[in-house]
Design a protein around this motif. Structure first.
Motif, short mmCIF file in Angstrom:
data_model
loop_
_atom_site.label_atom_id
_atom_site.label_comp_id
_atom_site.label_asym_id
_atom_site.label_seq_id
_atom_site.Cartn_x
_atom_site.Cartn_y
_atom_site.Cartn_z
N VAL A 1 0.85 -1.19 0.00
CA VAL A 1 0.00 0.00 0.00
C VAL A 1 0.88 1.24 0.00
N ASN A 2 1.89 1.27 0.85
CA ASN A 2 2.78 2.43 0.93
C ASN A 2 3.56 2.62 -0.37
N PHE A 3 4.01 1.54 -0.99
CA PHE A 3 4.72 1.64 -2.26
C PHE A 3 3.85 2.29 -3.32
N TYR A 4 2.62 1.81 -3.48
CA TYR A 4 1.74 2.35 -4.52
C TYR A 4 1.36 3.81 -4.24
N LYS A 5 1.26 4.17 -2.96
CA LYS A 5 1.02 5.58 -2.63
C LYS A 5 2.22 6.43 -3.03
N GLU A 6 3.43 6.00 -2.64
CA GLU A 6 4.63 6.79 -2.91
C GLU A 6 5.00 6.80 -4.38
N ALA A 7 5.01 5.64 -5.00
CA ALA A 7 5.50 5.52 -6.38
C ALA A 7 4.53 6.06 -7.42
N LEU A 8 3.22 5.90 -7.17
CA LEU A 8 2.23 6.22 -8.22
C LEU A 8 1.11 7.14 -7.75
N GLY A 9 1.15 7.53 -6.49
CA GLY A 9 0.12 8.44 -5.98
C GLY A 9 -1.25 7.81 -5.83
N LEU A 10 -1.31 6.48 -5.78
CA LEU A 10 -2.61 5.83 -5.60
C LEU A 10 -3.08 6.01 -4.16
N GLU A 11 -4.37 6.05 -3.99
CA GLU A 11 -4.96 6.19 -2.66
C GLU A 11 -5.87 5.00 -2.36
N GLU A 12 -5.92 4.66 -1.10
CA GLU A 12 -6.80 3.57 -0.67
C GLU A 12 -8.25 4.02 -0.80
N ILE A 13 -9.04 3.20 -1.49
CA ILE A 13 -10.46 3.49 -1.69
C ILE A 13 -11.30 2.77 -0.64
N ARG A 14 -11.00 1.50 -0.46
CA ARG A 14 -11.71 0.73 0.57
C ARG A 14 -10.87 -0.48 0.95
N ARG A 15 -11.25 -1.06 2.08
CA ARG A 15 -10.53 -2.20 2.63
C ARG A 15 -11.57 -3.20 3.11
N MET B 1 -7.17 0.22 -4.41
CA MET B 1 -6.50 1.50 -4.57
C MET B 1 -6.88 2.10 -5.92
N GLY B 2 -6.97 3.44 -5.96
CA GLY B 2 -7.33 4.11 -7.19
C GLY B 2 -6.51 5.36 -7.41
N ASP B 3 -6.58 5.86 -8.64
CA ASP B 3 -5.79 7.04 -9.01
C ASP B 3 -6.56 8.35 -8.82
N GLY B 4 -7.83 8.28 -8.45
CA GLY B 4 -8.61 9.48 -8.23
C GLY B 4 -9.11 10.13 -9.51
N THR B 5 -8.76 9.57 -10.65
CA THR B 5 -9.17 10.13 -11.94
C THR B 5 -10.04 9.15 -12.71
N THR B 6 -9.56 7.93 -12.85
CA THR B 6 -10.33 6.90 -13.55
C THR B 6 -11.08 6.05 -12.53
N GLY B 7 -11.95 5.21 -13.00
CA GLY B 7 -12.66 4.30 -12.12
C GLY B 7 -11.92 2.99 -11.89
N HIS B 8 -10.83 2.80 -12.64
CA HIS B 8 -10.08 1.54 -12.53
C HIS B 8 -9.39 1.45 -11.17
N GLN B 9 -9.38 0.25 -10.60
CA GLN B 9 -8.78 0.05 -9.28
C GLN B 9 -7.78 -1.09 -9.31
N LEU B 10 -6.84 -1.01 -8.38
CA LEU B 10 -5.90 -2.10 -8.14
C LEU B 10 -6.28 -2.73 -6.81
N GLU B 11 -6.57 -4.02 -6.84
CA GLU B 11 -6.90 -4.75 -5.63
C GLU B 11 -5.64 -5.46 -5.15
N LEU B 12 -5.20 -5.12 -3.95
CA LEU B 12 -4.07 -5.81 -3.32
C LEU B 12 -4.66 -6.82 -2.35
N THR B 13 -4.25 -8.08 -2.49
CA THR B 13 -4.80 -9.15 -1.67
C THR B 13 -3.72 -9.79 -0.82
N TRP B 14 -3.94 -9.81 0.49
CA TRP B 14 -3.07 -10.50 1.42
C TRP B 14 -3.79 -11.74 1.92
#
Length: 123
Positions: free
Chosen positions: A19-33, A46-59
């Motif tokens: 989560v921290n990597f994607y925030k720092e490297a690409l400016g993505l923000e957590e949308i929901r958990r 996580m999302g970019d705040g511009t498009t509706g596309h999201q990256l789901e990180l799964t642990w």
């Protein structure tokens, strides 16, 4: 019938590190958990705040290996940036650039789990 993109998924070993990597490297923000009631998994969208596309990180709690088998790592996400020079400088400082194609004007970074992300200049 019509289909639209919702999200891509990457399974990760250390959720907060990713989560921290994607925030720092690409400016993505957590949308929901979402956390499983039995603690067996946790998802962060996580999302970019511009498009509706999201990256789901799964642990996954019961994953007993140190990494995921990414094969030849021929799949990747791609991000467009409006400032390729500043982006490259930032990623170089982070030490996460894993491949460059100067002839095409693109490069790739890798996240903590070695997933590749393509960085493309805006046209």
């Amino acid at each position: 019938m019509k289909f639209t993109f919702a999200h891509n998924n990457f399974n990760v070993i250390d959720l907060e590190k990713s989560v921290n990597f994607y925030k720092e490297a690409l400016g993505l923000e957590e949308i929901r958990r979402k956390k499983a009631s039995d603690g067996s998994f946790e998802l962060v969208f996580m999302g970019d705040g511009t498009t509706g596309h999201q990256l789901e990180l799964t642990w996954l709690r019961d994953w007993e290996k140190d990494n995921y088998n990414l094969g030849d790592n021929e799949f990747h996400l791609a991000f467009v940036t409006d400032d390729i020079d500043d982006a490259h400088k930032k990623h170089d400082e982070m030490g996460c650039i894993c491949f460059e194609n100067k002839a095409m004007g693109i490069y790739f970074i890798n996240d903590p789990d070695n997933y590749w992300i393509e960085i493309v200049p805006a046209k």
